[in-house]
Design an enzyme around this catalytic site. Sequence first.
Site, PDB file in Angstrom:
ATOM      1  CG  HIS A   1      -2.020  -0.984   1.169  1.00 11.27           C
ATOM      2  ND1 HIS A   1      -1.831  -2.299   1.524  1.00 11.27           N
ATOM      3  CD2 HIS A   1      -3.311  -0.887   0.790  1.00 11.27           C
ATOM      4  CE1 HIS A   1      -2.966  -2.965   1.382  1.00 11.27           C
ATOM      5  NE2 HIS A   1      -3.876  -2.133   0.942  1.00 11.27           N
TER       6      HIS A   1
ATOM      7  CG  ASP B   1      -3.916  -5.162  -4.677  1.00 12.71           C
ATOM      8  OD1 ASP B   1      -5.021  -4.713  -4.337  1.00 12.71           O
ATOM      9  OD2 ASP B   1      -3.100  -5.630  -3.876  1.00 12.71           O
TER      10      ASP B   1
END
Length: 637
Positions: A226, A310
Site C-alpha cells: 500500500h 490490485d
Amino acid sequence: MASLLVGGSVIGAKPAVAQEATSNVDVKQIVANMTLEEKVGQMLMPDFRNWQKQGNSKATGFTIMNDEVASIIKKYHLGGVILFAENVVGTEQTTRLVDGLQNASEKIPLFVTIDQEGGIVTRLQSGTNMPGNMALGAARSEQHAYDTGKVIGEELYSLGINVNFAPDMDVNNNPSNPVIGVRSFSNNPELVSTLGTSLIKGLQDQNIATTAKHFPGHGDTAVDSHYGLPLVDKNQEQLRKVELYPFQKAIDNGVDMIMTAHVQFPAFDNTTYTSKKDGQQIMVPATLSKKILTSLLRDDMGFDGVIVTDALNMQAIAENFGQAEAVIMALNAGTDIALMPAPVTSLATEKNLDNVFKAVIQAVNDKRIPMSRINESVERILTLKIKRGIYKPGTSYTADVDKLVENALQVVGSKQHQAIEKKITADTVTLLKNEDKTLPFKPKKNDKVVVFAPNEDQVLAMKTKIAALVASKKIKPVDVQGFTFANKTFDDSMKKAIDEAKYVITGSYVVKNDPAVNDGVIDDTVIDSSKWATVVPRAIMNYAQGKNKENVIISLRNPYDAANFLEADALLAVYGFKGYSNGRYNQPNIPAGIDVIFGQEKTAGKLPVDIPSVTDPTKTLFPYGYGLDIRNGKLLK
C-alpha cells in the site's frame, strides 16, 4: 421463497452451478458491436467508498444509491465497482445499494465485487465473518475450507454481489510480512493449494466468481505494498516451487480471476522505469509487467480467465507511475480490469476518472494500446459475466428488490451460518504450551478473572464470552475485570488486579517481531510508546507467574508472536484479533480461545507455519504441524 430473474440468474433459489453458458453466444460479435468507449468502460472498476454530494461539506460512506453515482456509471459505461465496509453497513441497505448500482448500468450488468476473505479482511458489517485462512490452515480440513467458501458465497449471492476478491493464495513464508500474515493459509504451498482450491469450489458452487491473489505471490515480503514496492529476490526455480504453485493449482481448478501484486520479481522481469515520484530508476512491479502477466501467467501457466489489478490508487503505484500511465501500462501488460484506477469521491473529483478514461481512449487511438489487446480483455470479461449468470445477452437487469431484501435477511448472518462458523473455529485453536496442566481453568464461584488485551473490543470479546459461559451455566459465576494496554506501560492498577485475581488471560497482538525488545533484557516496566506490544504482555506474564497466578497468553494475530512468550505457563494461537463491538463478535477467534481456556472445547489446531526465534530467525521454536492436545499434553497426530 419465490424466485426472480436477475440478469439471467435466479435469486431466492440455490444458485445454478457455473456452466459453460457461452456455447450459443457469440461473444466476439457482441464485442465487435461495442464502441471503444463501451469497451474501455468494461475494463475500469472504481470504488465509491465515500461520496460527497453536491452541497455537502464532506464525503461520507456511500450507502444509498444516488443520481450522481448513477450518472458516472452510465457516462463511462463502467463494467464493475468494488464495495468496502463503508458501503455495506446492513443487509437490507446493501441489497438495495447493489440493486441501485445494477439499475444504473444500461446495457451490461456490473461486476459487483468485494474483499470478503473471511478473518481479518471482511467487509460485510452484518455477515458471517469466519475465522480466516490461517485458522483454516490450522484446522487442516478441506471440508472446513469448502464450507467457508459456501457460507461466504451464499451471503454474497443473496446480496447481489457476484465477485469475491478471495481467496488469498499467498504462501506466507516471511514472518515479518506486514500485510499478508493470517490472510494466508500457510507457509506450505501444498496446504495453501489444497485449502484454497476447496474454498474456491465453495464460492463457485454459489455462483460467485472467485479470485486468487496476489500473483505471483505477496507472502515473502516485508514491505506493505500500500505504501512501497516490495521486492522478492528469488530465482525462478524457487518461485515456481513455492510462490507460483498455489496459483497454478487454482488455474488448474478453474479459478475465475487472478489479482496481481504490486511486487517486484526481478527473476521474471528486471525492466526499470523512471519514477515520477523522485526520478529514481525502479523495477516494474508484477501489476505492470507484460513478462509476468502475459508471458508467465497467460502463456506459461495457461490462465485464460480475467486478470484484475490490485488497487491502482495504492501509493506504491500511483506515486511512482501516475494514475493514467499506470492504467495504460497495466492494460498493455495483459490486465483485463484496472481496479480503482482513480479516486472518485464526488462530481468534483470525477475528473480523476475522466482523465484516466480519456487517456486510455487516446492510447488506443494512438496505437500505444493495440485494439486487439482491448478486445481480448472485453471478451474475457463478458464471457465470465455470462458464465456466472450476471449477463444474459438480449436481456437487461430486472429484479424485485423487496423480495431480494426478504431473502437476504434470511441468509446473511443466519443462525445456521453462525453455527458452521463456530464449529469450524473450534477446530482451529492451537495449544503451544500447557505447563503443569495450567489449562483448562476451572474457576470456583466468585473467583476473580482479569483479562488484558491491546484494545477495548478485544477485552470486551473476552468478557462477553466469559459472561456467556456463566449465563449458560458452563462455568461457575466469576468476577471479571478487563484492561487495555495499547500504548501504555504496566502500572500499579494492573498489578493490583492481578494480585486480587486467581486467573489471568492476556491477548498479545504483534504484527512484526522486533529483536530489540523481544530478547527479555529490557526492563518490562519502562518502555517507549512503540514497544508496548511485547513488553507489556511479558510484564503481565512475569508478574502473574511471580504471584503464582494461573495465566495464559493468547496470540491474537500472527502466531509468530508466540516466540516472545516462551516462558509462558500456557500459550494459545487463535489467528484472529478482531473483538466485540456493536453487539456482535467481529471474528469468532477470540471466543473460541476462551472456550478452550475454560474447558468447553478440546484443542485440534496444528501450526500451519513455522515459528522462528525472534533473535535467531534460523532457529525454529515451534515447527509446522506442532500442536498439543489439551486433554493429555501430547502432540496432536
